[in-house]
Design an enzyme around this catalytic site. Structure first.
Site, PDB file in Angstrom:
ATOM      1  N   TYR A 157       0.847  -1.197   0.000  1.00 15.55           N
ATOM      2  CA  TYR A 157       0.000   0.000   0.000  1.00 15.55           C
ATOM      3  C   TYR A 157       0.884   1.249   0.000  1.00 15.55           C
ATOM      4  CZ  TYR A 157      -4.072  -2.835   1.399  1.00 15.55           C
ATOM      5  OH  TYR A 157      -5.089  -3.742   1.453  1.00 15.55           O
ATOM      6  N   TYR A 177      -0.072  -9.905   0.779  1.00 17.13           N
ATOM      7  CA  TYR A 177       0.931  -9.320   1.666  1.00 17.13           C
ATOM      8  C   TYR A 177       0.900  -9.976   3.041  1.00 17.13           C
ATOM      9  CZ  TYR A 177      -3.076  -6.364   3.146  1.00 17.13           C
ATOM     10  OH  TYR A 177      -4.289  -5.909   3.579  1.00 17.13           O
ATOM     11  N   ARG A 188      -2.336 -12.132   3.823  1.00 15.21           N
ATOM     12  CA  ARG A 188      -3.688 -11.838   3.335  1.00 15.21           C
ATOM     13  C   ARG A 188      -3.816 -12.303   1.888  1.00 15.21           C
ATOM     14  NH1 ARG A 188      -7.425  -8.439   4.588  1.00 15.21           N
ATOM     15  NH2 ARG A 188      -8.603 -10.262   4.053  1.00 15.21           N
ATOM     16  N   HIS A 226      -6.875  -8.860  -2.327  1.00 13.19           N
ATOM     17  CA  HIS A 226      -8.239  -8.338  -2.108  1.00 13.19           C
ATOM     18  C   HIS A 226      -8.326  -6.874  -2.493  1.00 13.19           C
ATOM     19  CE1 HIS A 226      -5.948  -7.493   1.572  1.00 13.19           C
ATOM     20  NE2 HIS A 226      -6.693  -6.401   1.684  1.00 13.19           N
ATOM     21  N   HIS A 245     -10.454  -3.530  -1.368  1.00 17.17           N
ATOM     22  CA  HIS A 245     -11.358  -2.970  -0.353  1.00 17.17           C
ATOM     23  C   HIS A 245     -12.460  -2.169  -1.050  1.00 17.17           C
ATOM     24  CE1 HIS A 245      -8.872  -3.775   3.271  1.00 17.17           C
ATOM     25  NE2 HIS A 245      -7.844  -3.642   2.452  1.00 17.17           N
TER      26      HIS A 245
HETATM   27 FE   LIG Z   1      -5.921  -4.742   2.783  1.00 16.85          FE
END
Ligand SMILES: [Fe+3]
Lengths: 219, 240
Positions: B105, B144, B154, B157, B159
């Site tokens: 991110y 990640y 994770r 995905h 969001h």
């Molecule tokens: Fe996330």
């Protein structure tokens, strides 16, 4: 394997956490300022400026009503401040009318620049803070009026679902008769009643878990 | 008196607030049961009209926000926003944010050492049309690691945040990908009981896929529906 497109499991899309990294995707500059033009509510310190892709608050018509600040500290079950929550509010204007055509009285009302909706990412110290107006009283399904209130949603890392609650105001007219406030057990009502802090500033802390836990609603 | 129709409550696919495997819920989930409150005008209304002036208009292509193309597999995500009775939700805002192709991110608190991509922010916004349809272009987000437990990763995905028609129908969720082995061992996805977890898994679709451009995935978002009857006649017995 069934998936999103399978008719046999069709139904409400399940909620998931907003996670810790929503700051560049959800809070636009000024999203916590329902009255003026500012950068309240955004946390632009958390990502590089070239990645700011959202709107900036724009000048709008003057807002009618008594300008107030609402704020509070968000804490978790250990009493630790929560610096990565997103708080959203939805409220009526000073006349008690919601800024949406979904309010049956909207078409006949005088609209000013008041959006009725705002967001705020909590600060590094765990505080949310909005600049808004004191909401008017809106009709109650029992035929009377609800006490002045602001609907609140709380999102965060570690929160699989939005938590819904309300803010009422200490000494607010009609608090005693309000059907939603009265649905809350008497000993927990204080958790959703803001107290006057200084001047036109009202404080309501949000406790996610623990002894003084905020009254959260199944709406 | 204004006759109002309330919204249905959560169905069997809703996760609990507290989920043993997802460690952060231990201090952040309420310990007391939620309080069933009567439905009023506050819950059945929402910011359905003024959002564009607040957030801005659509940003449906996340691959063209910078000087060059981002790294990664370009994808097209398309579908409908509906309520649980199958009625389309037109003019609904869906906000989108995600990691880049390497799973990183742009957020300062993301300290994983996968590279940033100067051509990718990962934020977008689409608005559904009269039939509730939407479409956006992005790159497939990478997986990640996270600190929940030993060797925790994770699944990829996206969001998603939806305003919907009312305060009651507000939804934040995540969209997963069909060929991802991490879903089955992810505590966040698995807070949703099976088979309902699979409602969050998109479907690869060759019709949505565009030749020499990008892979297509279908994903419908289903919001809470309206109650069948006006609530005011029976709300007293409803919430006791
Ligand atoms: Fe996330």
């Amino acid at each position: 394997m069934v998936d999103n497109q399978s008719p046999e499991i069709f139904g409400q899309t399940p909620s998931q956490t907003v996670g810790p990294y929503f700051h560049y995707g959800l809070p636009w500059k000024g999203c916590a300022d329902l009255v003026g033009v500012s950068e309240m509510g955004a946390r632009t310190d958390l990502f590089p400026a070239e990645n700011y892709k959202l709107n900036v608050s724009t000048a709008r018509e003057a807002v009618i009503g008594d300008v107030i600040e609402i704020f509070g500290l968000v804490t978790d079950g250990a009493g630790t401040p929560v610096p990565d929550c997103l708080i959203e509010i939805w409220q009526a204007d000073a006349a008690g009318i919601y800024n949406t055509t979904g309010d049956p009285r909207w078409a006949k009302s005088n609209h000013d620049g008041f959006p009725g909706y705002g967001r705020c990412a909590t600060s590094a110290e765990g505080f949310y803070r909005f600049r808004t107006i004191m909401p008017g009283r809106v009709p109650s399904p029992d035929g009377g009026l609800q006490a002045a209130h602001i609907a609140i949603s709380v999102f965060g890392r570690g929160m699989l679902k939005r938590l819904a609650t309300r803010m009422y105001f200490d000494g607010g007219e009609g608090n005693d008769q309000d059907i939603v406030l009265n649905a809350v057990p008497a000993e927990r009502r204080d958790t959703i009643i803001a107290r006057r802090d200084e001047g036109d500033s009202w404080r309501m802390d949000i406790v996610l878990r623990g002894d003084n836990e905020t009254a959260f609603f199944d709406i | 008196m204004t006759r109002l129709v309330g919204f249905k409550h959560e169905d069997a696919g809703a996760p609990p607030s507290y989920s043993e495997g997802y460690q952060s819920t231990r201090l952040r989930a309420p310990s007391k049961p939620l309080i069933r409150t009567p439905t009023t005008l506050t819950e059945v209304t929402g910011p359905t009209d003024g959002w564009e002036g607040l957030m801005g208009g659509a940003m449906a292509d996340l691959t063209t926000q910078h000087a060059g193309m981002p790294q990664g597999q370009r994808i097209i995500v398309s579908g409908r926003v509906l309520d649980e009775d199958g009625r389309p939700a037109p003019n609904t805002v869906m906000e989108i944010w995600q990691a880049n192709a390497a799973g990183r991110y742009i957020h300062i608190d993301d300290s994983w050492d996968a590279p940033h991509d100067p051509n990718f922010t990962g934020a977008g916004r689409v608005i559904t049309d009269a039939q509730g349809r939407y479409r956006y272009v992005t790159i497939r987000p990478g997986c990640y690691p996270w600190g929940n437990h030993y060797n925790a990763w994770r699944p990829g995905h996206i969001h998603l945040s939806l305003m919907g028609p009312s305060f009651a129908s507000r939804l934040v969720t995540q969209m997963y990908f069909p060929d991802d082995p991490l879903i089955e061992i992810d505590p966040i996805a698995n807070a949703v009981p099976m088979p309902y977890r699979q409602r969050m898994v998109s479907r690869f679709d060759i019709e949505t896929t565009e030749p020499n451009y990008g892979l297509g995935y279908l994903f419908d978002v289903v919001l809470r529906g309206r109650e069948a009857t006006p609530f005011e006649d029976d709300h007293d017995k409803d919430h006791h």
